[in-house]
Design a protein around this motif. Structure first.
Motif, mmCIF file in Angstrom:
data_model
loop_
_atom_site.group_PDB
_atom_site.id
_atom_site.type_symbol
_atom_site.label_atom_id
_atom_site.label_comp_id
_atom_site.label_asym_id
_atom_site.label_seq_id
_atom_site.Cartn_x
_atom_site.Cartn_y
_atom_site.Cartn_z
ATOM 1 N N ILE A 252 13.433 22.117 25.591
ATOM 2 C CA ILE A 252 13.209 20.675 25.660
ATOM 3 C C ILE A 252 14.537 19.933 25.595
ATOM 4 C CG2 ILE A 252 10.877 20.813 24.717
ATOM 5 C CD1 ILE A 252 11.997 19.924 21.996
ATOM 6 N N SER A 253 14.573 18.755 26.253
ATOM 7 C CA SER A 253 15.766 17.911 26.268
ATOM 8 C C SER A 253 15.348 16.475 26.003
ATOM 9 C CB SER A 253 16.485 17.994 27.623
ATOM 10 O OG SER A 253 16.854 19.324 27.923
ATOM 11 N N MET A 254 16.120 15.760 25.168
ATOM 12 C CA MET A 254 15.777 14.391 24.826
ATOM 13 C C MET A 254 15.790 13.500 26.059
ATOM 14 S SD MET A 254 15.049 12.235 22.312
ATOM 15 C CE MET A 254 15.731 12.785 20.737
ATOM 16 N N LEU A 255 14.742 12.696 26.212
ATOM 17 C CA LEU A 255 14.651 11.736 27.299
ATOM 18 C C LEU A 255 15.498 10.504 27.004
ATOM 19 C CD1 LEU A 255 10.787 11.888 27.854
ATOM 20 C CD2 LEU A 255 12.517 12.676 29.488
ATOM 21 N N SER A 256 15.988 9.864 28.056
ATOM 22 C CA SER A 256 16.750 8.633 27.902
ATOM 23 C C SER A 256 15.878 7.550 27.282
ATOM 24 C CB SER A 256 17.263 8.174 29.268
ATOM 25 O OG SER A 256 17.950 6.949 29.167
ATOM 26 N N GLY A 257 16.464 6.783 26.356
ATOM 27 C CA GLY A 257 15.749 5.685 25.721
ATOM 28 C C GLY A 257 15.066 6.032 24.421
ATOM 29 N N PHE A 258 15.127 7.284 24.017
ATOM 30 C CA PHE A 258 14.525 7.721 22.756
ATOM 31 C C PHE A 258 15.614 8.070 21.743
ATOM 32 C CE2 PHE A 258 11.178 8.390 25.839
ATOM 33 C CZ PHE A 258 10.036 8.015 25.162
ATOM 34 N N PRO A 259 15.261 7.970 20.420
ATOM 35 C CA PRO A 259 13.959 7.650 19.843
ATOM 36 C C PRO A 259 13.589 6.176 20.011
ATOM 37 C CG PRO A 259 15.586 7.862 18.100
ATOM 38 C CD PRO A 259 16.259 8.284 19.373
ATOM 39 N N LEU A 260 12.279 5.915 20.005
ATOM 40 C CA LEU A 260 11.732 4.585 20.211
ATOM 41 C C LEU A 260 11.038 4.150 18.926
ATOM 42 C CD1 LEU A 260 11.024 2.365 22.397
ATOM 43 C CD2 LEU A 260 8.864 3.608 22.670
ATOM 44 N N SER A 261 11.451 3.015 18.373
ATOM 45 C CA SER A 261 10.881 2.571 17.098
ATOM 46 C C SER A 261 9.849 1.461 17.245
ATOM 47 C CB SER A 261 12.001 2.094 16.163
ATOM 48 O OG SER A 261 12.714 1.018 16.740
ATOM 49 N N ALA A 262 9.701 0.893 18.451
ATOM 50 C CA ALA A 262 8.773 -0.220 18.651
ATOM 51 C C ALA A 262 7.342 0.179 18.289
ATOM 52 C CB ALA A 262 8.821 -0.695 20.103
ATOM 53 N N GLN A 263 6.751 -0.571 17.366
ATOM 54 C CA GLN A 263 5.355 -0.421 16.948
ATOM 55 C C GLN A 263 5.076 0.910 16.248
ATOM 56 O OE1 GLN A 263 2.516 -1.542 19.955
ATOM 57 N NE2 GLN A 263 3.534 -3.471 20.372
ATOM 58 N N VAL A 264 6.074 1.466 15.572
ATOM 59 C CA VAL A 264 5.883 2.682 14.789
ATOM 60 C C VAL A 264 6.103 2.353 13.316
ATOM 61 C CG1 VAL A 264 6.599 5.064 14.397
ATOM 62 C CG2 VAL A 264 6.709 4.097 16.702
ATOM 63 N N ALA A 265 5.112 2.675 12.480
ATOM 64 C CA ALA A 265 5.223 2.405 11.048
ATOM 65 C C ALA A 265 4.488 3.485 10.269
ATOM 66 C CB ALA A 265 4.652 1.024 10.713
ATOM 67 N N ALA A 266 5.241 4.419 9.692
ATOM 68 C CA ALA A 266 4.668 5.528 8.921
ATOM 69 C C ALA A 266 3.615 6.261 9.742
ATOM 70 C CB ALA A 266 4.095 5.018 7.602
ATOM 71 N N SER A 267 4.025 6.786 10.887
ATOM 72 C CA SER A 267 3.082 7.434 11.803
ATOM 73 C C SER A 267 2.433 8.659 11.174
ATOM 74 C CB SER A 267 3.794 7.832 13.088
ATOM 75 O OG SER A 267 4.742 8.856 12.838
ATOM 76 N N ALA A 268 1.149 8.864 11.506
ATOM 77 C CA ALA A 268 0.408 10.004 10.977
ATOM 78 C C ALA A 268 -0.093 10.935 12.060
ATOM 79 C CB ALA A 268 -0.785 9.505 10.154
ATOM 80 N N SER A 269 -0.281 10.407 13.277
ATOM 81 C CA SER A 269 -0.865 11.219 14.341
ATOM 82 C C SER A 269 -0.464 10.647 15.691
ATOM 83 C CB SER A 269 -2.391 11.226 14.204
ATOM 84 O OG SER A 269 -2.997 12.054 15.182
ATOM 85 N N ILE A 270 -0.392 11.505 16.703
ATOM 86 C CA ILE A 270 -0.044 11.082 18.055
ATOM 87 C C ILE A 270 -0.921 11.844 19.039
ATOM 88 C CG2 ILE A 270 1.784 12.787 18.386
ATOM 89 C CD1 ILE A 270 3.433 10.588 19.793
ATOM 90 N N ALA A 271 -1.324 11.171 20.129
ATOM 91 C CA ALA A 271 -2.202 11.813 21.102
ATOM 92 C C ALA A 271 -1.974 11.228 22.482
ATOM 93 C CB ALA A 271 -3.667 11.631 20.703
ATOM 94 N N ALA A 272 -2.033 12.076 23.509
ATOM 95 C CA ALA A 272 -1.938 11.650 24.903
ATOM 96 C C ALA A 272 -3.325 11.687 25.523
ATOM 97 C CB ALA A 272 -0.991 12.561 25.679
ATOM 98 N N ASP A 273 -3.634 10.684 26.351
ATOM 99 C CA ASP A 273 -4.957 10.692 26.973
ATOM 100 C C ASP A 273 -4.993 11.717 28.100
ATOM 101 O OD1 ASP A 273 -5.705 8.837 29.762
ATOM 102 O OD2 ASP A 273 -3.634 9.036 29.109
ATOM 103 N N PRO A 274 -6.188 12.210 28.482
ATOM 104 C CA PRO A 274 -6.280 13.296 29.462
ATOM 105 C C PRO A 274 -5.724 12.968 30.835
ATOM 106 C CG PRO A 274 -8.315 13.134 28.198
ATOM 107 C CD PRO A 274 -7.494 11.926 27.850
ATOM 108 N N SER A 275 -5.594 11.686 31.173
ATOM 109 C CA SER A 275 -5.041 11.320 32.476
ATOM 110 C C SER A 275 -3.520 11.389 32.491
ATOM 111 C CB SER A 275 -5.477 9.903 32.853
ATOM 112 O OG SER A 275 -4.780 8.926 32.078
ATOM 113 N N GLY A 276 -2.893 11.420 31.309
ATOM 114 C CA GLY A 276 -1.440 11.425 31.216
ATOM 115 C C GLY A 276 -0.817 10.062 31.400
ATOM 116 N N GLN A 277 -1.642 8.995 31.397
ATOM 117 C CA GLN A 277 -1.119 7.655 31.596
ATOM 118 C C GLN A 277 -0.739 6.954 30.297
ATOM 119 O OE1 GLN A 277 -3.133 5.219 34.778
ATOM 120 N NE2 GLN A 277 -4.734 6.756 34.481
ATOM 121 N N PHE A 278 -1.378 7.352 29.192
ATOM 122 C CA PHE A 278 -1.198 6.608 27.952
ATOM 123 C C PHE A 278 -0.952 7.539 26.764
ATOM 124 C CE2 PHE A 278 -4.199 4.204 30.637
ATOM 125 C CZ PHE A 278 -3.397 3.090 30.901
ATOM 126 N N LEU A 279 -0.225 6.994 25.774
ATOM 127 C CA LEU A 279 0.056 7.705 24.529
ATOM 128 C C LEU A 279 -0.337 6.789 23.374
ATOM 129 C CD1 LEU A 279 1.567 10.420 23.607
ATOM 130 C CD2 LEU A 279 3.457 8.885 23.021
#
Length: 210
Positions: free
Chosen positions: A130-157
């Motif tokens: 794996i290689s870090m993508l440009s623009g990351f890490p991203l802190s916008a709208q993250v506050a003590a995150s507990a879980s992350i999920a991608a939708d089956p279409s791959g359009q949204f996280l």
């Protein structure tokens, strides 16, 4: 977590091991090879890429002072071998442990929910590195995150936040992002974050009805 193609299940233990099991047609588990030891690290999250070629774990040290992401090749037989360059830095800020992992449904990007930001990586589909993508890490709208999920279409996280944040400043929420299909960059969708009313812990996303 289960391999989406081959019949294998991967599990982590409190002693720092990652175990592989084959799954029989009756659902019976059979160990495959020896457990892979991560030494002083304990797995906080584990995920498999959509083709079942690679397994990724988010790891915290027992002292909670260092973190990393381990990548494994399954070799198509369920046995785990580290991919080149593994383990990888999480990309989060110092003192910013990872809590959850998600791979997009096309196997292009790995996203890591750290405590106060999101890391995004491109996946080498040949090696699993794996290689870090440009623009990351991203802190916008993250506050003590507990879980992350991608939708089956791959359009949204989506990311579950266990602390208050803008715009309300006091609510618990799920933040929603659109995934840019070429770069993997994330952009908050209109109205995000969305109030959950109480502390969110886990998430599951359905496929669109056919």
């Amino acid at each position: 977590v289960t391999d989406s193609e081959a019949p294998f299940l991967f599990a982590s233990t409190s002693s720092g091991d990652v175990c592989s099991f084959s799954i029989s047609p009756q659902g019976i588990l059979q160990p495959v090879g020896s457990p892979f030891s991560l030494g002083e690290f304990v797995v906080k999250s584990i995920t498999v890429d959509p083709l079942g070629k690679f397994v990724y774990t988010a790891n915290n040290s027992l002292s909670a002072s260092t973190f990393n992401i381990a990548g494994f090749s399954t070799q198509g037989v369920g046995a785990l071998n580290l991919v080149p360059g593994s383990p990888f830095a999480t990309g989060g800020a110092p003192g910013d442990p990872p809590s959850s992992l998600a791979v997009d449904p096309l196997g292009r990007f790995l996203y890591v929910a750290n405590f106060s930001d999101i890391s995004g990586f491109s996946i080498n589909t040949s090696t699993g590195a794996i290689s870090m993508l440009s623009g990351f890490p991203l802190s916008a709208q993250v506050a003590a995150s507990a879980s992350i999920a991608a939708d089956p279409s791959g359009q949204f996280l989506y990311i579950a936040n266990t602390a208050g944040q803008p715009p309300s400043g006091s609510s618990y929420s799920v933040a929603a992002y659109a995934i840019e299909q070429t770069t993997g960059m994330l952009t908050p969708v209109p109205g995000s974050p969305f109030d959950t009313g109480a502390v969110p812990q886990g998430m599951a996303i359905t496929r669109k009805a056919q």
